[in-house]
Design a protein around this motif. Structure first.
Motif: not given
Length: 220
Positions: A39, A44-45, A70-71, A74-75, A123, A126-127, A132, A134
């Motif tokens: 990441f 993320y994407n 996947k989400a 990430l968290t 991130l 990107e958020s 998104h 995150a």
């Protein structure tokens, strides 16, 4: 920033599975380590479960067995990073000047953990994009961090009467400087001293908020 060594408001998201065996627990930690690196490098994407699974030696279904989505992976990565920072901070949040010094020390420590800094920088930027996973995490983080920094400033000094908003604005400025320094440092580490620049900004803002205690005349 990875000024991320303070708490934040918590929600109640889905949780990863709890492995029962030591081998499964180690495998879950391996997945988190590989995901954190992936990441940070791709965002993320652009990071794929297939790549993460391949690097850890599992199928995509194997990764999803531990993290469901996947989400959630990430968290879980972000929560792991928070956990490490909280452990470094200790059981009690420093107050006032001690907390502001802690921010400077965090900037110093971040210069020794490029991967964590890159993860945060990539991130957090990107958020802001639509949907998104995150976005809530970073919104909560900034909300909590602004409150912590503003409280520390109020504990450390007395702003002019009737101008309590100055501490809120100063807190926003400190956070913005620390985050911006991280991006500059990632692009040109030899040109940026994050700790020295953070210390300069904190010191200057304290002198502005409470010149009697922190201004040039007080130094003498």
């Amino acid at each position: 920033m990875s000024n991320q060594s303070v708490g934040r408001p918590t929600r109640s998201p889905a949780k990863p599975r709890t492995p029962r065996s030591p081998e499964a627990r180690q495998r879950q930690q391996d997945i988190l380590a590989i995901a954190m690196d992936t990441f940070a490098a791709r965002g993320y994407n652009n990071a794929s479960l297939a790549e993460i699974a391949d690097r850890v030696g599992l199928t995509q279904a194997g990764v999803l067995h531990y993290f469901r989505s996947k989400a959630l992976l990430l968290t879980s990565v972000l929560e792991l990073r928070d956990q490490r920072d909280i452990e470094h901070l200790g059981p009690d949040r420093p107050q006032g000047l001690d907390f502001l010094r802690h921010l400077v020390n965090t900037a110093l420590r971040n210069a020794e953990r490029e991967g964590i800094v890159r993860l945060y920088a990539v991130l957090s930027a990107e958020s802001v994009t639509d949907d998104h996973p995150a976005q809530d995490y970073f919104r909560d983080r900034y909300h909590g961090l602004r409150a912590f920094v503003a409280d520390a400033l109020r504990e450390a000094c007395e702003p002019p009467a009737g101008r309590a908003d100055l501490t809120d604005n100063a807190a926003n400025a400190i956070i913005a400087v620390m985050d911006g320094l991280q991006v500059q440092w990632l692009l040109s580490p030899e040109s940026v001293d994050m700790a020295a620049s953070t210390d300069l900004v904190v010191t200057s803002l304290l002198a502005t908020l409470d010149p009697e205690r922190f201004g040039p005349s007080a130094a003498g």
